[in-house]
Design a protein around this motif. Structure first.
Motif, PDB file in Angstrom:
ATOM      1  N   MET A 177      15.165 -42.230  18.128  1.00 41.55           N
ATOM      2  CA  MET A 177      14.291 -42.777  19.168  1.00 41.55           C
ATOM      3  C   MET A 177      12.833 -42.491  18.794  1.00 41.55           C
ATOM      4  O   MET A 177      12.469 -41.354  18.529  1.00 41.55           O
ATOM      5  CB  MET A 177      14.652 -42.119  20.505  1.00 41.55           C
ATOM      6  CG  MET A 177      13.666 -42.365  21.597  1.00 41.55           C
ATOM      7  SD  MET A 177      14.272 -41.739  23.174  1.00 41.55           S
ATOM      8  CE  MET A 177      12.916 -40.709  23.643  1.00 41.55           C
ATOM      9  N   LYS A 178      12.024 -43.513  18.794  1.00 41.92           N
ATOM     10  CA  LYS A 178      10.592 -43.372  18.500  1.00 41.92           C
ATOM     11  C   LYS A 178       9.888 -42.938  19.779  1.00 41.92           C
ATOM     12  O   LYS A 178      10.055 -43.554  20.824  1.00 41.92           O
ATOM     13  CB  LYS A 178      10.041 -44.711  17.988  1.00 41.92           C
ATOM     14  CG  LYS A 178       8.543 -44.732  17.805  1.00 41.92           C
ATOM     15  CD  LYS A 178       8.136 -44.274  16.406  1.00 41.92           C
ATOM     16  CE  LYS A 178       6.653 -44.479  16.180  1.00 41.92           C
ATOM     17  NZ  LYS A 178       5.859 -43.288  16.361  1.00 41.92           N
ATOM     18  N   ILE A 179       9.137 -41.869  19.677  1.00 40.05           N
ATOM     19  CA  ILE A 179       8.416 -41.365  20.846  1.00 40.05           C
ATOM     20  C   ILE A 179       6.945 -41.714  20.688  1.00 40.05           C
ATOM     21  O   ILE A 179       6.284 -41.245  19.774  1.00 40.05           O
ATOM     22  CB  ILE A 179       8.626 -39.843  21.007  1.00 40.05           C
ATOM     23  CG1 ILE A 179      10.114 -39.562  21.236  1.00 40.05           C
ATOM     24  CG2 ILE A 179       7.780 -39.299  22.141  1.00 40.05           C
ATOM     25  CD1 ILE A 179      10.478 -38.110  21.274  1.00 40.05           C
ATOM     26  N   ASN A 180       6.460 -42.580  21.580  1.00 47.86           N
ATOM     27  CA  ASN A 180       5.073 -43.027  21.526  1.00 47.86           C
ATOM     28  C   ASN A 180       4.193 -42.331  22.554  1.00 47.86           C
ATOM     29  O   ASN A 180       3.041 -42.067  22.305  1.00 47.86           O
ATOM     30  CB  ASN A 180       4.991 -44.542  21.752  1.00 47.86           C
ATOM     31  CG  ASN A 180       5.678 -45.305  20.645  1.00 47.86           C
ATOM     32  OD1 ASN A 180       5.426 -45.068  19.476  1.00 47.86           O
ATOM     33  ND2 ASN A 180       6.569 -46.211  21.014  1.00 47.86           N
ATOM     34  N   GLN A 181       4.760 -42.087  23.730  1.00 47.09           N
ATOM     35  CA  GLN A 181       3.959 -41.526  24.816  1.00 47.09           C
ATOM     36  C   GLN A 181       4.690 -40.349  25.447  1.00 47.09           C
ATOM     37  O   GLN A 181       5.892 -40.405  25.684  1.00 47.09           O
ATOM     38  CB  GLN A 181       3.683 -42.604  25.873  1.00 47.09           C
ATOM     39  CG  GLN A 181       2.715 -42.147  26.931  1.00 47.09           C
ATOM     40  CD  GLN A 181       2.460 -43.211  27.992  1.00 47.09           C
ATOM     41  OE1 GLN A 181       3.155 -44.199  28.096  1.00 47.09           O
ATOM     42  NE2 GLN A 181       1.453 -42.960  28.810  1.00 47.09           N
ATOM     43  N   ILE A 182       3.947 -39.287  25.717  1.00 44.09           N
ATOM     44  CA  ILE A 182       4.505 -38.067  26.288  1.00 44.09           C
ATOM     45  C   ILE A 182       3.724 -37.681  27.539  1.00 44.09           C
ATOM     46  O   ILE A 182       2.500 -37.790  27.560  1.00 44.09           O
ATOM     47  CB  ILE A 182       4.343 -36.871  25.314  1.00 44.09           C
ATOM     48  CG1 ILE A 182       4.777 -37.213  23.921  1.00 44.09           C
ATOM     49  CG2 ILE A 182       5.088 -35.660  25.822  1.00 44.09           C
ATOM     50  CD1 ILE A 182       4.293 -36.180  22.925  1.00 44.09           C
ATOM     51  N   PHE A 183       4.436 -37.210  28.541  1.00 46.55           N
ATOM     52  CA  PHE A 183       3.815 -36.544  29.679  1.00 46.55           C
ATOM     53  C   PHE A 183       4.081 -35.047  29.502  1.00 46.55           C
ATOM     54  O   PHE A 183       5.229 -34.651  29.327  1.00 46.55           O
ATOM     55  CB  PHE A 183       4.432 -36.987  31.012  1.00 46.55           C
ATOM     56  CG  PHE A 183       3.868 -38.250  31.603  1.00 46.55           C
ATOM     57  CD1 PHE A 183       3.154 -39.162  30.840  1.00 46.55           C
ATOM     58  CD2 PHE A 183       4.081 -38.540  32.948  1.00 46.55           C
ATOM     59  CE1 PHE A 183       2.648 -40.331  31.407  1.00 46.55           C
ATOM     60  CE2 PHE A 183       3.575 -39.698  33.519  1.00 46.55           C
ATOM     61  CZ  PHE A 183       2.857 -40.596  32.755  1.00 46.55           C
ATOM     62  N   VAL A 184       3.024 -34.244  29.519  1.00 43.55           N
ATOM     63  CA  VAL A 184       3.154 -32.790  29.502  1.00 43.55           C
ATOM     64  C   VAL A 184       2.780 -32.319  30.906  1.00 43.55           C
ATOM     65  O   VAL A 184       1.648 -32.513  31.348  1.00 43.55           O
ATOM     66  CB  VAL A 184       2.227 -32.144  28.440  1.00 43.55           C
ATOM     67  CG1 VAL A 184       2.361 -30.621  28.479  1.00 43.55           C
ATOM     68  CG2 VAL A 184       2.543 -32.688  27.049  1.00 43.55           C
ATOM     69  N   VAL A 185       3.759 -31.740  31.609  1.00 43.03           N
ATOM     70  CA  VAL A 185       3.557 -31.344  32.998  1.00 43.03           C
ATOM     71  C   VAL A 185       3.645 -29.822  33.074  1.00 43.03           C
ATOM     72  O   VAL A 185       4.726 -29.243  33.025  1.00 43.03           O
ATOM     73  CB  VAL A 185       4.621 -31.996  33.921  1.00 43.03           C
ATOM     74  CG1 VAL A 185       4.284 -31.742  35.380  1.00 43.03           C
ATOM     75  CG2 VAL A 185       4.756 -33.491  33.642  1.00 43.03           C
ATOM     76  N   ASP A 186       2.483 -29.191  33.153  1.00 40.11           N
ATOM     77  CA  ASP A 186       2.410 -27.727  33.125  1.00 40.11           C
ATOM     78  C   ASP A 186       1.049 -27.316  33.681  1.00 40.11           C
ATOM     79  O   ASP A 186       0.040 -27.928  33.343  1.00 40.11           O
ATOM     80  CB  ASP A 186       2.570 -27.232  31.679  1.00 40.11           C
ATOM     81  CG  ASP A 186       2.855 -25.744  31.595  1.00 40.11           C
ATOM     82  OD1 ASP A 186       2.093 -24.950  32.190  1.00 40.11           O
ATOM     83  OD2 ASP A 186       3.829 -25.376  30.919  1.00 40.11           O
ATOM     84  N   ASP A 187       1.020 -26.294  34.516  1.00 42.09           N
ATOM     85  CA  ASP A 187      -0.248 -25.867  35.118  1.00 42.09           C
ATOM     86  C   ASP A 187      -1.066 -24.971  34.194  1.00 42.09           C
ATOM     87  O   ASP A 187      -2.178 -24.582  34.531  1.00 42.09           O
ATOM     88  CB  ASP A 187      -0.004 -25.161  36.459  1.00 42.09           C
ATOM     89  CG  ASP A 187       0.870 -23.918  36.334  1.00 42.09           C
ATOM     90  OD1 ASP A 187       1.808 -23.938  35.506  1.00 42.09           O
ATOM     91  OD2 ASP A 187       0.638 -22.940  37.063  1.00 42.09           O
ATOM     92  N   ASP A 188      -0.559 -24.669  33.012  1.00 40.18           N
ATOM     93  CA  ASP A 188      -1.237 -23.784  32.070  1.00 40.18           C
ATOM     94  C   ASP A 188      -2.009 -24.593  31.021  1.00 40.18           C
ATOM     95  O   ASP A 188      -1.412 -25.232  30.154  1.00 40.18           O
ATOM     96  CB  ASP A 188      -0.183 -22.883  31.400  1.00 40.18           C
ATOM     97  CG  ASP A 188      -0.777 -21.875  30.433  1.00 40.18           C
ATOM     98  OD1 ASP A 188      -1.985 -21.951  30.135  1.00 40.18           O
ATOM     99  OD2 ASP A 188      -0.021 -21.010  29.969  1.00 40.18           O
ATOM    100  N   LYS A 189      -3.335 -24.541  31.105  1.00 46.86           N
ATOM    101  CA  LYS A 189      -4.194 -25.296  30.175  1.00 46.86           C
ATOM    102  C   LYS A 189      -3.990 -24.845  28.722  1.00 46.86           C
ATOM    103  O   LYS A 189      -4.130 -25.643  27.800  1.00 46.86           O
ATOM    104  CB  LYS A 189      -5.662 -25.135  30.555  1.00 46.86           C
ATOM    105  CG  LYS A 189      -6.017 -25.780  31.867  1.00 46.86           C
ATOM    106  CD  LYS A 189      -6.694 -27.085  31.606  1.00 46.86           C
ATOM    107  CE  LYS A 189      -7.384 -27.574  32.861  1.00 46.86           C
ATOM    108  NZ  LYS A 189      -7.317 -29.014  32.967  1.00 46.86           N
TER     109      LYS A 189
END
Length: 130
Positions: A1-13
């Motif tokens: 599977m080609k991954i083009n877009q990611i959401f990173v959901v984390d409160d730690d910068k």
């Protein structure tokens, strides 16, 4: 599977910074979008859906966050995922290796591809992207 877009959901910068560095150092060209809690990420998803755009290929989700935590995000995601134009792989990346959290992840086995514990390393990124 080609991954083009990611959401990173984390409160730690710092986590955001590390993920960004690891993507670049492993020559992963996917475009990350960063969210500090589940509420922001859900709004990001709904915004893409309302514009008829594709959802992200991958969501890297923390559990312990303010406003809307990872579990609450997964509850909401379970409702809207039927409307998504494609399957979205969710990997939980949490500092919790608590058996309660790991067992709770089983409840979301339809949504969660894998549960990982921090810290995020180059090896972990390679594992997720293979």
């Amino acid at each position: 599977m080609k991954i083009n877009q990611i959401f990173v959901v984390d409160d730690d910068k710092i986590h955001h910074f590390i993920i960004n560095k690891l993507l670049k150092s492993n020559q992963i060209s996917a475009i990350p979008s960063f969210f500090e809690n589940g509420f922001e990420a859900l709004n990001g998803l709904k915004s893409l859906m309302s514009k008829g755009e594709n959802p992200p290929d991958l969501i890297l989700l923390d559990i312990n966050m303010p406003v809307l935590d990872g579990w609450q995000f997964l509850e909401e995601f379970r409702i809207i995922k039927k409307e998504l134009t494609k399957e979205v792989a969710i990997h939980v990346i949490s500092s919790s290796n608590n058996s309660d959290d790991i067992n709770k992840a089983e409840y979301f086995k339809e949504e969660i591809k894998k549960y990982h514990t921090k810290p995020v390393t180059g090896e972990l990124i390679k594992d997720i992207f293979q």
